[in-house]
Design an enzyme around this catalytic site. Structure first.
Site, PDB file in Angstrom:
ATOM      1  N   GLU A 293      -3.466   7.169   7.208  1.00 55.29           N
ATOM      2  CA  GLU A 293      -4.155   8.058   6.268  1.00 55.29           C
ATOM      3  C   GLU A 293      -5.122   8.925   7.047  1.00 55.29           C
ATOM      4  O   GLU A 293      -5.639   8.507   8.081  1.00 55.29           O
ATOM      5  CB  GLU A 293      -4.988   7.235   5.273  1.00 55.29           C
ATOM      6  CG  GLU A 293      -4.187   6.515   4.224  1.00 55.29           C
ATOM      7  CD  GLU A 293      -5.079   5.627   3.352  1.00 55.29           C
ATOM      8  OE1 GLU A 293      -6.321   5.668   3.502  1.00 55.29           O
ATOM      9  OE2 GLU A 293      -4.520   4.894   2.544  1.00 55.29           O
TER      10      GLU A 293
ATOM     11  N   HIS B 285     -16.377  -1.616   6.347  1.00 59.03           N
ATOM     12  CA  HIS B 285     -15.366  -1.366   5.321  1.00 59.03           C
ATOM     13  C   HIS B 285     -15.196  -2.512   4.335  1.00 59.03           C
ATOM     14  O   HIS B 285     -14.189  -2.578   3.625  1.00 59.03           O
ATOM     15  CB  HIS B 285     -14.014  -0.992   5.946  1.00 59.03           C
ATOM     16  CG  HIS B 285     -14.082   0.231   6.817  1.00 59.03           C
ATOM     17  ND1 HIS B 285     -14.720   1.379   6.418  1.00 59.03           N
ATOM     18  CD2 HIS B 285     -13.615   0.477   8.051  1.00 59.03           C
ATOM     19  CE1 HIS B 285     -14.639   2.274   7.389  1.00 59.03           C
ATOM     20  NE2 HIS B 285     -13.977   1.751   8.387  1.00 59.03           N
TER      21      HIS B 285
ATOM     22  N   ARG C 118      -5.325  -8.104  -9.203  1.00 59.74           N
ATOM     23  CA  ARG C 118      -5.987  -9.370  -9.537  1.00 59.74           C
ATOM     24  C   ARG C 118      -7.375  -9.083 -10.079  1.00 59.74           C
ATOM     25  O   ARG C 118      -7.807  -7.935 -10.107  1.00 59.74           O
ATOM     26  CB  ARG C 118      -6.124 -10.215  -8.272  1.00 59.74           C
ATOM     27  CG  ARG C 118      -6.825  -9.410  -7.189  1.00 59.74           C
ATOM     28  CD  ARG C 118      -7.314 -10.219  -6.035  1.00 59.74           C
ATOM     29  NE  ARG C 118      -7.556  -9.416  -4.853  1.00 59.74           N
ATOM     30  CZ  ARG C 118      -8.634  -8.680  -4.601  1.00 59.74           C
ATOM     31  NH1 ARG C 118      -9.621  -8.640  -5.487  1.00 59.74           N
ATOM     32  NH2 ARG C 118      -8.755  -7.975  -3.512  1.00 59.74           N
TER      33      ARG C 118
ATOM     34  N   LYS D  50       0.830  -1.216   0.000  1.00 56.80           N
ATOM     35  CA  LYS D  50       0.000   0.000   0.000  1.00 56.80           C
ATOM     36  C   LYS D  50       0.860   1.260   0.000  1.00 56.80           C
ATOM     37  O   LYS D  50       0.536   2.234  -0.675  1.00 56.80           O
ATOM     38  CB  LYS D  50      -0.952  -0.014   1.190  1.00 56.80           C
ATOM     39  CG  LYS D  50      -2.008  -1.101   1.049  1.00 56.80           C
ATOM     40  CD  LYS D  50      -3.210  -0.797   1.909  1.00 56.80           C
ATOM     41  CE  LYS D  50      -4.214  -1.919   1.809  1.00 56.80           C
ATOM     42  NZ  LYS D  50      -5.568  -1.510   2.121  1.00 56.80           N
TER      43      LYS D  50
END
Ligand code: ADP
Length: 509
Positions: free
Chosen positions: A200, A235, A292, A116
């Site tokens: 974040e 989420h 993917r 990430k």
């Protein structure tokens, strides 16, 4: 073209991949754990091999066993599906070593974009705005404190190697930081063997909109429109649709071009997804790349008319993309519901067990990507996704109406499922007006959308069962008519399931 493809997965995606191979006249080889000996994907395959005991660490995650099967069965390619080893560069490398083509990106591209923080750095390089936060893993709690101060609370701690919401913690105030840091770190360490975290800024009430990209090995890269996945529980995506109801042509091309730019910088090939969060002013922020095929790929297939799995196979075999960006056209609207074996009355706890009976929906615009059958015992060793129900219509309203109709027809007896939750969502005015954000479903559920407490819903169920029994006694004649369910003949689970079905449909507040 390939002769034989090893399907290194299980459940609905293994079935989906088998079908693509069959259509293309390519041999397909299934693998299965002891828990999956009679699973649907094994039953549908003409060739299947056992790869170990039920725990995925001893079967579906064993690269050595997959390579043994590939050799024994004479496979020249492998499709990883999603989940399990799909985003693990070690599998792609093992394939290369054994002369088997991995149907997906190169291991290097997977590494660059799969991390990430790595992807956030590439986004900066590509000039794509990411969600504000750190670009590097954070070294210590002290450093996290400083970074959080700079970003401004609320923030979200995330695992560098994260996925599936694991190792992710929302932190609203500084007081919560130390505890969240510890929890996220140990969860990430357990799930990914990598406890590194970054942070974040937590965006308030964004929409989740992602871009499907596709690249061949000849340097062509296109975007195939977007999918909106804002209906989420904790989420995790629950409903996906294409196109996004808030999209227009200008925003689509800006987001599409940003996604392509990032994929190019990462040297990406094959199918990938670039995820964004979009705020109320329609500013978009890069979130992460999934290297993917996605669970929700069918909605893109429905609106573009493309078969993404066949395209993946062709591109992996070295063929150029058979179209250019200007040829990509979207038509109509598609929506997908993820049907899970889980108990909404018990905090959505997984509810594996034997499917006693089921009636699957059909009709214009309805597609069911399913991994189960009546009589199959859903094992508790894996993700309890049973099927994906997809509805296509000429516009969003028609797609929603078809979904509503299909959800009314769909019945799964013997285990708990989240079907009823979807029936309610597809009647909710916010959803029908597409006034959504990523916390919308959680907030609605917290307000008691499915009955506030178990006791309350039990009382409602008791009343509904009484009504259902009365209706059954009144209408056993009518129920015998063709097209209606036969009345239960004994006190079996089937009967309870039939009653439960009526209960499920009884209107509740
Ligand atoms: P994972 O890969 O673990 O699934 P993602 O980074 O893809 O995690 O995020 C999953 C979901 O979590 C997003 O769709 C969104 O709903 C929420 N989310 C993640 N990061 C943020 C953020 N910075 N602000 C607000 N919501 C976020």
């Amino acid at each position: 073209m390939f002769r034989k493809i090893l399907i290194a997965n299980r459940g609905e995606i293994a079935v989906r991949l088998l079908r693509a191979c069959r259509e293309m006249g390519i041999g397909a080889v299934a693998v299965f754990s002891e828990a999956d000996r009679v699973a649907l994907h094994v039953r549908l395959a003409s060739e299947a091999y056992a790869i170990g005991p039920a725990p995925s660490s001893e079967s579906y995650l064993r690269i050595d066993r997959l390579m043994e099967v590939a050799k024994r069965a004479g496979c020249d390619a492998l499709h990883p599906g999603y989940g399990f080893l799909a985003e693990n560069p070690a599998l792609a490398r093992a394939c290369a070593k054994h002369g088997v083509t991995f149907i997906g990106p190169s291991p290097e591209a997977m590494e660059r974009l799969g991390s990430k923080t790595g992807a956030r750095q590439l986004a900066r390089q590509a000039g794509v705005q990411a969600v504000p936060g750190t670009l590097e893993p954070i070294a210590s709690l002290q450093a996290a404190r400083a970074a959080a101060e700079e970003a401004g609370y609320p923030i979200v701690l995330k695992a560098v190697s994260g996925g599936g919401g694991k190792g992710m913690r929302l932190v609203s105030t500084e007081k919560e930081l130390a505890g969240a840091w510890r929890d996220a770190q140990s969860e990430a360490e357990n799930a990914f063997g990598d406890g590194r975290l970054y942070l974040e800024k937590y965006l308030v009430a964004p929409r989740h909109i992602e871009i499907q990209v596709f690249g061949d090995i000849h340097g062509h890269m296109v975007y195939l429109g977007e999918r909106e996945c804002s209906v989420q529980r904790r989420h995790q995506k629950v409903i996906e649709e294409a196109p996004s109801p808030v999209m227009d042509a200008a925003l689509r091309s800006r987001m599409g071009e940003a996604a392509v730019k990032l994929a190019r910088v990462g040297g990406y090939t094959n199918a990938g997804t670039v995820e964004f969060l979009v705020d109320a002013q329609r500013n978009f922020y890069f979130l992460e790349v999934n290297t993917r095929l996605q669970v929700e790929h069918p909605v893109t297939e429905m609106v573009t008319g493309l078969d993404l799995v066949k395209l993946q196979i062709r591109v992996a075999a070295g063929e150029p993309l058979p179209f250019a960006q200007a040829d990509v056209a979207m038509r109509g609207h598609a929506m997908e519901c993820r049907i899970y074996a889980e108990d909404p009355g018990n905090n959505f706890f997984p509810s594996p067990g034997k499917i006693q009976t089921q009636r699957t929906p059909a009709g214009p615009g309805i597609r069911l990507d399913e991994g189960v059958y009546a009589g199959w015992t859903v094992p508790n060793d894996y993700d309890p996704l049973l099927a994906k129900l997809i509805a296509f219509g000429s516009d969003r309203d028609e797609a929603a109406a078809r979904m509503r109709s299909a959800l009314a027809e769909y019945f799964i007896g013997g285990i708990e499922t989240n079907l009823e939750m979807f029936r309610r969502i597809f009647n909710h005015p916010d959803f029908l007006r597409a006034e959504l954000h990523t916390r919308w479903l959680d907030e609605w559920l917290a307000r008691g959308a499915l009955g506030t407490t178990r006791e309350e819903s039990k009382a409602e169920d008791a009343a509904a069962i009484a009504v259902a029994l009365w209706q059954l006694s009144q209408s056993s004649q009518a129920a015998m008519a063709p097209g209606n369910a036969a009345p239960p003949a004994d006190g079996s689970r089937w009967k309870r399931a039939a009653i439960q079905e009526q209960v499920d449909r009884a209107p509740r507040k």
